[in-house]
Every structure is written in C-alpha cells, then in structure tokens.
Design an enzyme around this catalytic site. Sequence first.
Site, PDB file in Angstrom:
ATOM      1  N   GLY A 102       0.756  -1.091   0.137  1.00  0.00           N
ATOM      2  CA  GLY A 102      -0.087  -0.148   0.023  1.00  0.00           C
ATOM      3  C   GLY A 102       0.841   1.162   0.000  1.00  0.00           C
ATOM      4  O   GLY A 102       0.198   2.171   0.544  1.00  0.00           O
ATOM      5  N   ARG A 128     -14.792 -16.542  -9.486  1.00  0.00           N
ATOM      6  CA  ARG A 128     -14.553 -15.037  -9.725  1.00  0.00           C
ATOM      7  C   ARG A 128     -15.698 -14.025  -9.741  1.00  0.00           C
ATOM      8  O   ARG A 128     -15.868 -12.919  -9.109  1.00  0.00           O
ATOM      9  CB  ARG A 128     -13.741 -14.870 -11.321  1.00  0.00           C
ATOM     10  CG  ARG A 128     -12.571 -13.906 -11.031  1.00  0.00           C
ATOM     11  CD  ARG A 128     -11.874 -14.117 -12.600  1.00  0.00           C
ATOM     12  NE  ARG A 128     -10.770 -14.837 -12.634  1.00  0.00           N
ATOM     13  CZ  ARG A 128      -9.576 -14.580 -11.982  1.00  0.00           C
ATOM     14  NH1 ARG A 128      -9.416 -13.457 -11.416  1.00  0.00           N
ATOM     15  NH2 ARG A 128      -8.594 -15.511 -12.057  1.00  0.00           N
ATOM     16  N   MET A 170      -4.301  -7.170  -6.688  1.00  0.00           N
ATOM     17  CA  MET A 170      -3.510  -8.196  -7.676  1.00  0.00           C
ATOM     18  C   MET A 170      -4.387  -9.487  -7.998  1.00  0.00           C
ATOM     19  O   MET A 170      -4.420 -10.631  -7.927  1.00  0.00           O
ATOM     20  CB  MET A 170      -2.520  -8.848  -6.815  1.00  0.00           C
ATOM     21  CG  MET A 170      -1.300  -7.824  -6.751  1.00  0.00           C
ATOM     22  SD  MET A 170      -0.601  -6.878  -7.726  1.00  0.00           S
ATOM     23  CE  MET A 170       0.575  -8.267  -8.637  1.00  0.00           C
ATOM     24  N   ILE A 172      -7.556 -10.279 -10.984  1.00  0.00           N
ATOM     25  CA  ILE A 172      -7.921 -10.029 -12.390  1.00  0.00           C
ATOM     26  C   ILE A 172      -9.600 -10.209 -12.327  1.00  0.00           C
ATOM     27  O   ILE A 172     -10.247 -10.853 -11.713  1.00  0.00           O
ATOM     28  CB  ILE A 172      -7.632 -11.203 -13.470  1.00  0.00           C
ATOM     29  CG1 ILE A 172      -6.211 -11.061 -13.525  1.00  0.00           C
ATOM     30  CG2 ILE A 172      -8.324 -10.903 -14.627  1.00  0.00           C
ATOM     31  CD1 ILE A 172      -5.684 -12.183 -14.482  1.00  0.00           C
ATOM     32  N   ASN A 201      -5.856   2.074 -12.986  1.00  0.00           N
ATOM     33  CA  ASN A 201      -4.772   1.274 -12.644  1.00  0.00           C
ATOM     34  C   ASN A 201      -3.491   1.862 -12.717  1.00  0.00           C
ATOM     35  O   ASN A 201      -3.186   2.452 -13.605  1.00  0.00           O
ATOM     36  CB  ASN A 201      -5.108  -0.127 -13.164  1.00  0.00           C
ATOM     37  CG  ASN A 201      -4.187  -1.147 -12.435  1.00  0.00           C
ATOM     38  OD1 ASN A 201      -4.032  -1.251 -11.208  1.00  0.00           O
ATOM     39  ND2 ASN A 201      -3.585  -2.012 -13.328  1.00  0.00           N
ATOM     40  N   HIS A 245       0.494   0.508 -13.175  1.00  0.00           N
ATOM     41  CA  HIS A 245       0.974  -0.712 -13.542  1.00  0.00           C
ATOM     42  C   HIS A 245       2.672  -0.389 -13.918  1.00  0.00           C
ATOM     43  O   HIS A 245       3.053   0.537 -14.472  1.00  0.00           O
ATOM     44  CB  HIS A 245       0.533  -1.155 -14.958  1.00  0.00           C
ATOM     45  CG  HIS A 245       1.272  -2.776 -15.337  1.00  0.00           C
ATOM     46  ND1 HIS A 245       0.922  -3.801 -14.656  1.00  0.00           N
ATOM     47  CD2 HIS A 245       2.098  -2.611 -16.173  1.00  0.00           C
ATOM     48  CE1 HIS A 245       1.756  -4.690 -15.397  1.00  0.00           C
ATOM     49  NE2 HIS A 245       2.492  -4.147 -16.321  1.00  0.00           N
ATOM     50  N   SER A 284       2.932   3.295 -15.886  1.00  0.00           N
ATOM     51  CA  SER A 284       1.824   3.592 -16.475  1.00  0.00           C
ATOM     52  C   SER A 284       0.675   3.632 -15.665  1.00  0.00           C
ATOM     53  O   SER A 284       0.378   2.750 -14.941  1.00  0.00           O
ATOM     54  CB  SER A 284       1.691   2.762 -17.718  1.00  0.00           C
ATOM     55  OG  SER A 284       2.871   2.537 -18.693  1.00  0.00           O
ATOM     56  N   THR A 302     -10.182  -1.168 -18.757  1.00  0.00           N
ATOM     57  CA  THR A 302     -11.342  -1.775 -19.280  1.00  0.00           C
ATOM     58  C   THR A 302     -11.485  -3.267 -19.387  1.00  0.00           C
ATOM     59  O   THR A 302     -10.214  -3.750 -18.438  1.00  0.00           O
ATOM     60  CB  THR A 302     -11.060  -1.158 -21.075  1.00  0.00           C
ATOM     61  OG1 THR A 302      -9.727  -1.931 -21.389  1.00  0.00           O
ATOM     62  CG2 THR A 302     -11.099   0.340 -20.926  1.00  0.00           C
ATOM     63  N   LEU A 357      -6.821  -6.956 -19.889  1.00  0.00           N
ATOM     64  CA  LEU A 357      -6.105  -6.834 -18.827  1.00  0.00           C
ATOM     65  C   LEU A 357      -4.697  -5.817 -19.099  1.00  0.00           C
ATOM     66  O   LEU A 357      -4.059  -6.276 -20.005  1.00  0.00           O
ATOM     67  CB  LEU A 357      -5.661  -8.279 -18.390  1.00  0.00           C
ATOM     68  CG  LEU A 357      -4.509  -8.545 -17.269  1.00  0.00           C
ATOM     69  CD1 LEU A 357      -5.016  -8.002 -16.102  1.00  0.00           C
ATOM     70  CD2 LEU A 357      -3.911  -9.798 -17.093  1.00  0.00           C
ATOM     71  N   GLU A 379       6.013   6.381  -9.255  1.00  0.00           N
ATOM     72  CA  GLU A 379       4.557   5.879  -8.989  1.00  0.00           C
ATOM     73  C   GLU A 379       3.818   6.892  -7.976  1.00  0.00           C
ATOM     74  O   GLU A 379       2.935   7.244  -8.114  1.00  0.00           O
ATOM     75  CB  GLU A 379       4.594   4.332  -8.631  1.00  0.00           C
ATOM     76  CG  GLU A 379       4.839   3.326  -9.435  1.00  0.00           C
ATOM     77  CD  GLU A 379       4.599   1.948  -8.978  1.00  0.00           C
ATOM     78  OE1 GLU A 379       3.347   1.717  -8.406  1.00  0.00           O
ATOM     79  OE2 GLU A 379       5.303   1.073  -9.435  1.00  0.00           O
TER      80      GLU A 379
END
Length: 201
Positions: free
Chosen positions: A11, A62, A87, A89, A104, A106, A133, A138, A141, A171
């Site tokens: 975090g 999921r 973490m 999907i 997000n 990455h 980035s 969307t 992934l 970041e």
Amino acid sequence: MRGVVLISGSGSNLQAIIDQADNIDLNISCVISNHANAYGLTRASNAGIPCHVIDHTQFNSREIFDQAVSETIDQYNPGIVILAGFMRIFTEAFAQQYCGKMLNIHPSLLPKFQGLNTHQRVIDAGENEHGVSIHFVTTELDGGPTIAQSRIAVLADDDASSLAKRVLIEEHKLYPKVIHWFTQGRLKLKNGKAVLDGKAL
Ligand code: GRF
C-alpha cells in the site's frame, strides 16, 4: 470526490494518495483488500479510513468475488475507483460496471510488459528504459487506454529490486497527479480514449 481504493499488499501507493488526498480533492471513503494481512490496511486504519477485507479464497468463483467487491464499493457511491496494487483479475462485467471511473497503476511502460514480474522481465529483455503507466481499466488486462507514464533509465548494475524502488518513487508522484486530473473533471474516458482537457492523450 469520493474514492474507493483497492489494494493487495504494502500500500505504498495508497499512502502516497492518503498523503495528498486534501490537495487532490479526494475523500477516500474506504480501502478494500483481498488479503487480511496487507500492510496497506494498517496505513488506512492509521489514517482513520474504513477498511474491508474481501478474501478471494473464500469465494467459489471470480463472479461471486467480484459481486462482493462491487457491493462493498457501491455502498460508498464513489466517483472514482482506484486500483493500487490490487492483484486480482476482474471479470468483464466488473470492468464494464466501473468503466470510465476506474484507474490502475502498472509498473511498466505499457503496452510493454503487461502482467507480473515486470522489473525482472525488463532486465532480462535488456531494455534501457523502464517506468510506470496509469491507465483506465477496461475489459482488457493491463490494456485500457494509457493516461500517463513516467520513465526511468535502466542502469548497468540494476537488479529487479533496485528498479522496483526507483519505479515506485515515480509511481508515488504520478498517481496522485492523475487522480487529481480526474477529480477535477479534466480527465475522461471517451470513445475508448483517455482525454485530458478535451484532448486525446
Ligand atoms: C506497484 O508497483 C504497482 O504499480 C503494482 O503493484 C505495486 C503495488 O505497490 N500494481 P504498493 O502496494 O502500492 O506498495
């Protein structure tokens, strides 16, 4: 703007966002973690932010896990959903539900190095630059429209851990900045493109 932050681990990005929240017009309504022992939960509690643990191992699919997460998110009616080292999907349905308001971060220069272990893969590939980035989420992934990137040079004596440390510094600067664009209403997802101040990025 109310925001919900999803985490899975340390975090440190959450901390950077907490530290800047007043300056970036963000009210963090709650933090959700899929791991009960994520250090980010301690950071959130220290800041007086409500926390929820939704342990993915307790769900049979999921779809059911995502439903529990979205029910928790929706209790707060947030304007923005911030993935900060989360973490898991998501299902397409979940991504669609928050399309245009979920971001997000990455640790690579997307579209390069989607997925895990980006720092080691950058070294193995002999890249001379690396970075971070931030993108709209969307159904693809690590593939939604990129909003912003920061770059660092890969040095001859870098290993995955030294790269991770330098990328994290970037970041922590970049995520609050991009979130602020969003809370100010300057950043939107339009026709599948990230748009800032009316211009496609
Ligand atoms: C960061 O590198 C982020 O880009 C990636 O996971 C890491 C999370 O770190 N998605 P932290 O939990 O914010 O410290």
